[in-house]
Design an enzyme around this catalytic site. Structure first.
Site, PDB file in Angstrom:
ATOM      1  N   GLY B  75       0.942  -1.076  -0.003  1.00 47.89           N
ATOM      2  CA  GLY B  75       0.148  -0.121   0.165  1.00 47.89           C
ATOM      3  C   GLY B  75       0.854   1.538  -0.011  1.00 47.89           C
ATOM      4  N   CYS B 133      -1.916   3.175  -9.120  1.00 42.14           N
ATOM      5  CA  CYS B 133      -2.531   3.750  -7.801  1.00 42.14           C
ATOM      6  C   CYS B 133      -3.899   4.192  -8.267  1.00 42.14           C
ATOM      7  CB  CYS B 133      -1.751   4.876  -7.202  1.00 42.14           C
ATOM      8  SG  CYS B 133      -0.257   5.240  -7.669  1.00 42.14           S
ATOM      9  N   GLY B 247       8.816 -11.254 -12.799  1.00 39.22           N
ATOM     10  CA  GLY B 247       9.192 -12.520 -12.693  1.00 39.22           C
ATOM     11  C   GLY B 247      10.518 -13.029 -13.055  1.00 39.22           C
TER      12      GLY B 247
END
Lengths: 282, 332
Positions: B75, B133, B247
């Site tokens: 967050g 966001c 990844g």
């Protein structure tokens, strides 16, 4: 076991390989992993942890934080006590002597040395006993050590753990939730009893509490210790990403009145906190 | 002894000594990993995203392990612009490689404020715009999920700084190319692909979401095929330097991104698993270039695309020795 003192400031950690010396089942689902790792044996302190890579592949992906359970700097040996709870720890239990494990550590802020002469009261729930045994070994000499050890069932009270606590000079009291051994009920009932006995004897202080276990148990422990006026240190457990303070994944609520942010990071600011430093969730 | 291959690349106005970058949010602000991660050897570091003012972040739990991945809902916990400039940037700048700040906001004005505040910051090489966001003015739909809001954010940042502007695209879209095009038209110097994929996990014992914030961002090997596909699509569609990420665990993964069209690559979640992952990626790229006798890493950028068939090994060419083997059961 010989434990040194933790220097102030951020711990210096390294990424190292540990050679497995021993993998021993010590309970129904619990294992003791002995590793040749001189750096961790030298630098590790009670309450600190290592971040362990379980297996070589990409799944399970993340490391698992495990408390240091034993160190022997002379032999360059460290020990971890863990319970198989998922795929990562299941892989760990497959390690055999001669194999290597990738470790980061020692990490985190461990327990502080209790003031000389003060009694040390250890409150353990389940495998939370792992970081408390080192505290008894490091600081048990020349003081009273009361080890209150709780588990769900008698089978989960590990003889290996009790042996080490007794060797460190601790008086051990046991509790099980199902009443199959020791006092029936939560381990915090034992703490309540110990506080009451001290009060009856007219003693109000002189003890420091170190606790580790499930969140509800820690919360109750902190409340009891506070009402008794005993300083209380909690060793917290959280899911972690990096283990070194970079990812902010292991946030724990800070005490509401604490300056410097709404959350602490268990891996870097802890895992050991003074009870007043942290708040609770759920 | 063949000469060492050239590793330096230019990404949207920033010269990197090699194409390996530490990704935003996975490196903190440099204090934790600088030495163990060999940060000084890398091409660039991107700091953890900042917002105009400090943010405490989301309630715990913030991480959950997924099959070959990690779901996080940190967050945007961060010290704010002022704290970043005072406490974090100076330390990052001392690492050596170019430092990019990652900026995030809930309004266009937030981005404008950050871009202005960082424009003259000593030791800052550029900005990465985090558009994942929620947009407070548009029902909390992220800026990066629609071309027009994305254009406006990037245009605002572009207008407020002379520093290079990289835009980190969100993969949580129906089609990535219109977003990439919007960022380019708004003045982006480079595009970074991809941010995390929004996901959910439920703890069936507690009968509630595994993460305190309910949704989280999926990262790690599990998302690599998606990331590669998006890099490929954007590389086909427009001409702008790309930074590939999602990844990357080793040099093989990184080289896939380069061949899909990325000029540089960023290592993120892998650093948690192995603090040396980024430098090992770099070393593996060098081994690959030497083993194939290539003069520069740039020769491989986009090499897997149909138009680059002339850059492939001849039929029957034997793979040289010296590369790490492909991982068995590789979920990526």
């Amino acid at each position: 076991m010989q434990w040194g003192e933790q220097a102030p400031g951020r711990p210096l950690w390294r990424q190292v390989l540990g050679r497995v010396l021993e993998q021993r089942q010590v309970g129904p689902n619990s294992y003791l992993l002995g590793l040749q790792q001189p750096w961790l044996a030298e630098a590790g302190r009670p309450g600190q942890f290592v971040h362990v890579r379980c297996g070589q592949g990409r799944d399970p992906l993340l490391r698992r934080p495990l408390s240091l359970f034993g160190v022997d700097p002379g032999e360059g040996r460290v020990e971890l006590l863990y319970q198989v709870v998922g795929r990562g720890t299941a892989l760990l239990s497959g390690l055999r002597p001669g194999m290597d494990v990738d470790l980061m550590g020692p990490l985190g802020r461990g327990f502080p040395r209790p003031p000389d002469g003060e009694g040390l009261c250890l409150v353990a729930g389940g495998l939370g006993v792992a970081p408390l045994v080192p505290a008894a070994q490091a600081w048990g000499a020349g003081r009273r050590v009361l080890a209150l050890v709780g588990a769900d069932t008698a089978a989960e009270l590990l003889p290996e753990v009790q042996r080490r606590l007794v060797e460190a000079g601790a008086e051990v009291q046991l509790a099980t939730m199902d009443g199959s051994r020791g006092t029936p009920g939560p381990v915090t009932d034992l703490l309540e009893g110990a506080i009451a006995r001290e009060a009856d004897a007219g003693r109000t202080g002189g003890w420091v509490v170190f606790a580790c276990g499930p969140s509800a148990m820690l919360r109750r422990t902190a409340a009891l210790a506070q009402s008794a006026g005993w300083p209380c240190y909690l060793c917290l457990e959280a899911r972690m990403g990096c283990g070194v303070g970079a990812c902010a994944g292991c946030a724990w609520p800070a005490a509401p009145d604490r300056p410097g942010g709404r959350f602490v990071r268990v891996c870097r600011d802890g895992p050991v906190f003074l009870a007043q430093e942290v708040g609770w969730w759920e | 002894m063949t000469p060492s291959p050239r590793l330096d690349v230019e990404v949207g106005g920033i010269r990197l000594k090699n194409p390996v970058i530490l990704a935003a949010g996975t490196f903190g602000y440099g204090a934790e990993y600088a030495a163990p991660a060999g940060a000084a050897r890398l091409g660039a570091v991107v700091a953890k995203s900042i917002t105009p003012f400090p943010r405490p972040g989301n309630p715990p739990p913030r991480v959950a392990e997924m099959p070959a991945g990690m779901l996080n809902s940190v967050g945007l916990e961060n010290p704010g612009l002022e704290g970043f400039l005072r406490d974090e940037l100076p330390r990052l700048a001392r690492l050596g490689p170019p430092v990019l700040a990652s900026i995030a906001g809930e309004t266009v004005r937030d981005y404008l404020y950050l871009a202005r505040g960082l424009d003259a910051a000593p030791g800052l090489a550029g900005m990465e715009v985090n558009v994942s966001c929620p947009n407070l003015a548009r029902g909390r739909i992220p800026f990066g999920s629609q071309p027009r809001p994305l254009f406006r954010v990037v245009e605002a940042v572009r207008s407020a700084t002379r520093l290079p502007v990289w835009v980190k695209l969100s993969p949580n879209v129906t089609s990535i190319v219109p977003l990439a095009r919007a960022a380019k038209e708004a003045g982006a110097d480079a595009l970074c692909l991809i941010n995390t994929l929004t996901g959910l996990a439920i703890d069936i014992e507690r009968r509630r979401p595994a993460l305190g914030a309910v949704f989280g961002g999926l990262s790690g090997p599990a998302i690599k095929p998606v990331a590669l596909r998006m890099v490929w699509e954007v590389a086909e569609a427009l001409d702008l330097p790309l930074v590939g990420m999602g990844g990357i665990m080793d040099a093989r993964d990184a080289l896939e991104f380069v061949m899909a069209g990325a000029t540089a690559v960023a290592v993120g979640t892998a650093t948690f698993v192995n603090p040396r992952a980024a430098v090992e990626v770099l070393d593996g790229i060098v081994r690959y270039l030497k083993a194939w006798g290539l003069e520069s890493v740039s020769e491989l950028v986009g090499a897997a695309h149909p138009g680059a068939a002339d850059r492939r090994p001849r039929r029957g060419a034997r793979e040289p020795r010296g590369l790490e083997p492909a991982e068995e059961g590789d979920g990526g």
